[in-house]
Design a protein around this motif. Structure first.
Motif, short mmCIF file in Angstrom:
data_model
loop_
_atom_site.label_atom_id
_atom_site.label_comp_id
_atom_site.label_asym_id
_atom_site.label_seq_id
_atom_site.Cartn_x
_atom_site.Cartn_y
_atom_site.Cartn_z
N VAL A 117 97.80 -0.92 -26.44
CA VAL A 117 96.83 -1.30 -25.33
C VAL A 117 95.76 -0.19 -25.35
O VAL A 117 94.68 -0.51 -25.33
N PRO A 118 96.00 1.42 -25.52
CA PRO A 118 94.97 2.10 -25.41
C PRO A 118 93.80 1.99 -26.13
O PRO A 118 92.49 1.95 -25.85
N PRO A 119 93.77 1.95 -27.48
CA PRO A 119 92.78 1.44 -28.63
C PRO A 119 91.91 0.24 -28.10
O PRO A 119 90.50 0.31 -28.24
N ILE A 120 92.81 -0.98 -27.54
CA ILE A 120 91.69 -2.11 -27.30
C ILE A 120 91.10 -1.77 -25.73
O ILE A 120 90.16 -2.55 -25.51
N TYR A 121 91.61 -0.87 -25.03
CA TYR A 121 90.72 -0.42 -23.91
C TYR A 121 89.58 0.32 -24.19
O TYR A 121 88.40 -0.19 -23.74
N GLN A 135 87.70 -10.62 -21.93
CA GLN A 135 89.08 -11.10 -21.12
C GLN A 135 90.15 -10.28 -22.22
O GLN A 135 90.05 -10.17 -23.30
N SER A 136 91.26 -10.15 -21.28
CA SER A 136 92.31 -9.38 -22.04
C SER A 136 93.87 -9.80 -21.69
O SER A 136 94.13 -10.26 -20.52
N ILE A 137 94.69 -9.65 -22.50
CA ILE A 137 96.16 -9.93 -22.46
C ILE A 137 96.71 -8.50 -22.79
O ILE A 137 96.75 -7.86 -23.88
N ILE A 138 97.49 -7.68 -21.75
CA ILE A 138 98.33 -6.73 -22.30
C ILE A 138 99.87 -6.85 -21.73
O ILE A 138 100.15 -7.29 -20.89
N GLY A 139 100.47 -6.52 -22.90
CA GLY A 139 102.03 -6.85 -22.69
C GLY A 139 102.70 -5.42 -22.67
O GLY A 139 102.62 -4.40 -23.36
N PHE A 140 103.99 -5.43 -21.85
CA PHE A 140 104.93 -4.34 -21.82
C PHE A 140 106.20 -4.65 -21.64
O PHE A 140 106.56 -6.08 -21.19
#
Length: 252
Positions: A117-121, A135-140
């Motif tokens: 997630v950090p590098p795409i932020y 627009q973003s999709i972040i998964g955990f």
């Protein structure tokens, strides 16, 4: 150009379960790092450096923000470092995300999983500066591992997904692709199974993938991090040729 630099720790804090955000000060790296590049960090008591992605830079403040997950003795040691200490770093390393390749996209989709997630932020903040809609999709794994949700929301519409459904949507990042609006290009970073699923689901779309990989030298000399590709070279080195590749360039 990669340089060996001493970076001073400005702040260090846990922002989610086993996840540490560390802000480092260094003029050269803060002025030269681009989204998708990484730092190769020396850790006391460990022979090999650790590659860590860059989450943000502030050239005026001369700071670089990194996030890392505590998953072994190296990152456990790094998490104990205190404000004011200095870290031995090689960087910025690798080739990052192409922001202005060909026709400028009007809308992009960012897809990140876990510590991907950090590098795409970092990428998202730069795309916004070019007037590109994000627009973003972040998964955990679960609620306890979620971080930077508000930061992504500030960039544009954001979908949070957890494996167990304890927060946001339940499942994997690919399970909410149908909820996104049309996009011209996608960028993704995360573990290999996730990147394979994203690439398969978005086949035919222009996309770029950033790979998380254990590395030896970090500068392309040891051939410890290679990936098969479609071109005549056969294999490329993730640390030197990547970590970012065109989605249709690599064989997953």
């Amino acid at each position: 150009m990669i340089k060996k630099e001493a970076m001073k720790i400005i702040s260090s804090k846990q922002i989610a379960t086993d996840t540490v955000e560390m802000v480092l000060e260094n003029e050269y790296i803060s002025n030269h790092a681009t989204p998708g590049q990484f730092l190769h960090i020396a850790i006391t008591g460990h022979t090999l450096r650790r590659p860590l992605s860059i989450a943000a830079v502030d050239s005026k403040a001369r700071t670089v923000t990194i996030l890392f997950k505590i998953i072994g003795s190296g990152t456990e040691t790094l998490a104990t470092y205190q404000v004011g200490e200095t870290i031995d770093v090689l960087g910025p390393n690798g080739n990052g995300f192409p922001v202005q390749t060909g026709q400028k996209p009007a809308t992009v989709l960012l897809i990140g999983g876990g510590i991907g997630v950090p590098p795409i932020y970092f990428l998202g903040t730069q795309l916004k500066k070019f007037g590109i809609q994000v627009q973003s999709i972040i998964g955990f794994q679960s609620r306890d591992y979620v971080f930077y949700e508000n930061e992504f929301q500030a960039l544009g519409e954001t979908f949070v997904v957890t494996n167990d459904g304890s927060y946001g949507y339940k499942g994997f990042v690919t399970d909410v692709l149908d909820k996104t609006s049309r996009f011209d290009r996608y960028y993704s970073c995360g573990p290999l199974p996730m990147l394979r699923a994203v690439s398969d689901n978005l086949r035919g779309n222009e996309g770029y993938l950033s790979f998380e990989e254990r590395m030896g030298c970090g500068v392309g000399a040891c051939y410890a991090c290679v990936i098969p590709t479609e071109d005549e070279a056969g294999y490329k080195k993730i640390c030197q040729d990547g970590p970012v590749f065109r989605a249709n360039e690599v064989i997953l």
